[in-house]
Design a protein around this motif. Structure first.
Motif, PDB file in Angstrom:
ATOM      1  N   PHE A 181      32.324  20.974 -52.480  1.00 43.57           N
ATOM      2  CA  PHE A 181      33.639  19.359 -52.797  1.00 43.57           C
ATOM      3  C   PHE A 181      33.971  19.151 -51.633  1.00 43.57           C
ATOM      4  O   PHE A 181      34.424  18.202 -50.840  1.00 43.57           O
ATOM      5  CB  PHE A 181      33.543  19.465 -54.414  1.00 43.57           C
ATOM      6  CG  PHE A 181      33.659  19.333 -55.130  1.00 43.57           C
ATOM      7  CD1 PHE A 181      32.466  19.500 -55.848  1.00 43.57           C
ATOM      8  CD2 PHE A 181      34.273  18.677 -56.837  1.00 43.57           C
ATOM      9  CE1 PHE A 181      31.770  18.564 -57.006  1.00 43.57           C
ATOM     10  CE2 PHE A 181      34.071  18.131 -57.526  1.00 43.57           C
ATOM     11  CZ  PHE A 181      32.393  19.143 -57.750  1.00 43.57           C
ATOM     12  N   ALA A 182      33.978  20.383 -50.607  1.00 44.13           N
ATOM     13  CA  ALA A 182      34.497  20.474 -49.657  1.00 44.13           C
ATOM     14  C   ALA A 182      34.568  18.795 -48.818  1.00 44.13           C
ATOM     15  O   ALA A 182      35.198  18.392 -48.195  1.00 44.13           O
ATOM     16  CB  ALA A 182      34.354  21.300 -48.448  1.00 44.13           C
ATOM     17  N   ARG A 183      32.917  18.526 -49.093  1.00 43.05           N
ATOM     18  CA  ARG A 183      32.417  17.492 -47.756  1.00 43.05           C
ATOM     19  C   ARG A 183      32.189  16.174 -48.654  1.00 43.05           C
ATOM     20  O   ARG A 183      31.858  15.156 -48.157  1.00 43.05           O
ATOM     21  CB  ARG A 183      31.464  18.183 -47.512  1.00 43.05           C
ATOM     22  CG  ARG A 183      30.685  18.843 -46.440  1.00 43.05           C
ATOM     23  CD  ARG A 183      29.584  18.823 -46.526  1.00 43.05           C
ATOM     24  NE  ARG A 183      29.162  20.639 -46.062  1.00 43.05           N
ATOM     25  CZ  ARG A 183      29.389  21.675 -45.425  1.00 43.05           C
ATOM     26  NH1 ARG A 183      30.523  21.070 -44.716  1.00 43.05           N
ATOM     27  NH2 ARG A 183      29.393  22.373 -45.407  1.00 43.05           N
ATOM     28  N   ILE A 184      33.583  16.185 -49.518  1.00 44.33           N
ATOM     29  CA  ILE A 184      33.542  14.381 -50.679  1.00 44.33           C
ATOM     30  C   ILE A 184      34.600  14.838 -50.025  1.00 44.33           C
ATOM     31  O   ILE A 184      35.806  14.633 -49.967  1.00 44.33           O
ATOM     32  CB  ILE A 184      33.405  15.076 -51.950  1.00 44.33           C
ATOM     33  CG1 ILE A 184      32.390  15.709 -52.754  1.00 44.33           C
ATOM     34  CG2 ILE A 184      33.394  13.221 -52.735  1.00 44.33           C
ATOM     35  CD1 ILE A 184      31.863  16.105 -54.049  1.00 44.33           C
ATOM     36  N   ASP A 185      35.154  13.198 -49.490  1.00 43.63           N
ATOM     37  CA  ASP A 185      35.958  12.616 -49.138  1.00 43.63           C
ATOM     38  C   ASP A 185      36.034  10.727 -49.511  1.00 43.63           C
ATOM     39  O   ASP A 185      35.430  10.377 -49.386  1.00 43.63           O
ATOM     40  CB  ASP A 185      35.998  12.026 -47.796  1.00 43.63           C
ATOM     41  CG  ASP A 185      37.354  10.581 -47.752  1.00 43.63           C
ATOM     42  OD1 ASP A 185      38.014  10.712 -48.213  1.00 43.63           O
ATOM     43  OD2 ASP A 185      37.829  10.305 -46.150  1.00 43.63           O
ATOM     44  N   PRO A 186      36.763  10.932 -51.210  1.00 41.21           N
ATOM     45  CA  PRO A 186      36.664   9.617 -51.632  1.00 41.21           C
ATOM     46  C   PRO A 186      36.639   8.227 -51.151  1.00 41.21           C
ATOM     47  O   PRO A 186      35.976   6.815 -51.613  1.00 41.21           O
ATOM     48  CB  PRO A 186      37.871   9.605 -52.865  1.00 41.21           C
ATOM     49  CG  PRO A 186      37.863  11.596 -53.034  1.00 41.21           C
ATOM     50  CD  PRO A 186      38.064  12.288 -51.755  1.00 41.21           C
ATOM     51  N   SER A 187      37.693   8.921 -50.126  1.00 40.92           N
ATOM     52  CA  SER A 187      38.271   6.832 -48.793  1.00 40.92           C
ATOM     53  C   SER A 187      36.973   6.407 -48.857  1.00 40.92           C
ATOM     54  O   SER A 187      36.812   5.400 -48.363  1.00 40.92           O
ATOM     55  CB  SER A 187      39.398   7.516 -48.427  1.00 40.92           C
ATOM     56  OG  SER A 187      38.603   7.824 -47.185  1.00 40.92           O
ATOM     57  N   THR A 188      36.005   7.009 -48.124  1.00 42.85           N
ATOM     58  CA  THR A 188      34.846   6.998 -48.104  1.00 42.85           C
ATOM     59  C   THR A 188      33.691   5.709 -48.857  1.00 42.85           C
ATOM     60  O   THR A 188      32.946   6.264 -48.106  1.00 42.85           O
ATOM     61  CB  THR A 188      34.007   7.713 -47.169  1.00 42.85           C
ATOM     62  OG1 THR A 188      33.135   8.981 -47.615  1.00 42.85           O
ATOM     63  CG2 THR A 188      34.337   8.582 -46.176  1.00 42.85           C
ATOM     64  N   PHE A 189      34.004   6.056 -49.867  1.00 42.28           N
ATOM     65  CA  PHE A 189      32.646   5.393 -50.173  1.00 42.28           C
ATOM     66  C   PHE A 189      33.528   3.773 -51.358  1.00 42.28           C
ATOM     67  O   PHE A 189      34.015   3.621 -51.385  1.00 42.28           O
ATOM     68  CB  PHE A 189      32.576   6.234 -51.835  1.00 42.28           C
ATOM     69  CG  PHE A 189      32.011   7.106 -52.168  1.00 42.28           C
ATOM     70  CD1 PHE A 189      30.948   7.756 -51.981  1.00 42.28           C
ATOM     71  CD2 PHE A 189      32.260   8.863 -51.397  1.00 42.28           C
ATOM     72  CE1 PHE A 189      29.806   9.012 -51.661  1.00 42.28           C
ATOM     73  CE2 PHE A 189      32.319   9.945 -51.125  1.00 42.28           C
ATOM     74  CZ  PHE A 189      30.707   9.897 -52.215  1.00 42.28           C
TER      75      PHE A 189
END
Ligand SMILES: CSCCC(=O)C(=O)COP(=O)(O)O
Ligand SMILES: [Mg+2]
Length: 227
Positions: free
Chosen positions: A219-227
């Motif tokens: 989850f540390a590699r998920i940035d919601p702003s990039t989807f």
């Protein structure tokens, strides 16, 4: 369209597959027979026993036969709604007795807390019953995580590999599908969510790719702003 909500799977995504297969399922297999025998006439249990009879097309099955069917379903990991409901009731006893503590990966705990603080609405969609979902997060090794979640969805919204289930969940959440990011370790679930218009991110905790989807191992590699 910016992401406003995150919908997450549990097994293999927020939580270890081994916790479900080596702890939760054996606990249910051990305690479910006596639980069903003792509570067969309780309204919520009787409703699920009737559903087992219906689903298995055995209208005359007695309690011992139903137990046999349920144990078979546990062994084959059948995502049948009555089994999931009964498992949730059995696990409740285990959590209450302190015999079970929900496993949630530390990276998931950290990210869910951060996203909640940043204003994202958080939702769960699992084949485990809503009761079981509330327990795994409410009685987790990291404490009570239930205040993070706005709502929970289970197989009463439909099977996880069908796009229509994600359409129903989108309606219930009240956002555009494209504003919802769905997280899962199963490519067929991600495909179904995408067909319904959601953004998707695959979790492959042992590494690898979930074909056609952005895939991460934490989850540390998920940035919601990039989807
Ligand atoms: C809610 S914890 C129990 C998980 C469970 O019973 C299950 O079948 C896992 O399904 P998931 O959709 O979370 O992969
Ligand atoms: Mg999963």
């Amino acid at each position: 369209m910016p992401i406003k909500a995150i919908l997450t799977d549990i097994e293999g995504t927020t939580s270890a597959v081994s916790f479900v297969f080596d702890v939760l399922f054996p606990y249910a297999a051990k305690h479910l027979p006596d639980f069903v025998r003792q509570h067969a006439t309780r309204a919520d249990v009787a409703e699920q026993l009737a559903a087992v009879r219906r689903d298995n097309n055995e209208p005359d099955a007695d309690v011992e036969r139903i137990i046999e069917i349920l144990l078979g379903w546990i062994a084959e990991d059948r995502k049948a709604t009555p089994l999931k409901a009964l498992q949730g009731m059995v696990w409740e006893q285990g959590y209450q007795a302190g015999q079970l503590k929900g496993h949630v990966y530390p990276d998931a705990v950290e990210a869910l807390k951060r996203w909640h603080q940043e204003g994202f609405k958080l939702f769960v969609y699992s084949s485990g019953s809503i009761q079981a979902q509330k327990l795994i997060f409410g009685c987790s090794e990291a404490g009570d995580l239930s205040p993070l979640f706005s709502d929970y969805f289970d197989t009463t919204s439909g099977p996880k590999r069908e796009a229509q289930s994600y359409q129903r969940i989108t309606q219930a959440i009240g956002l555009e599908a494209a504003q919802i990011l769905f997280l899962s370790d199963i490519v067929e679930e991600l495909d179904a969510a995408r067909t319904a218009g959601m953004a998707t991110c695959g979790l492959a905790r042992e590494g690898g790719e979930l074909a056609g989807h952005v895939t991460v191992d934490s989850f540390a590699r998920i940035d919601p702003s990039t989807f």
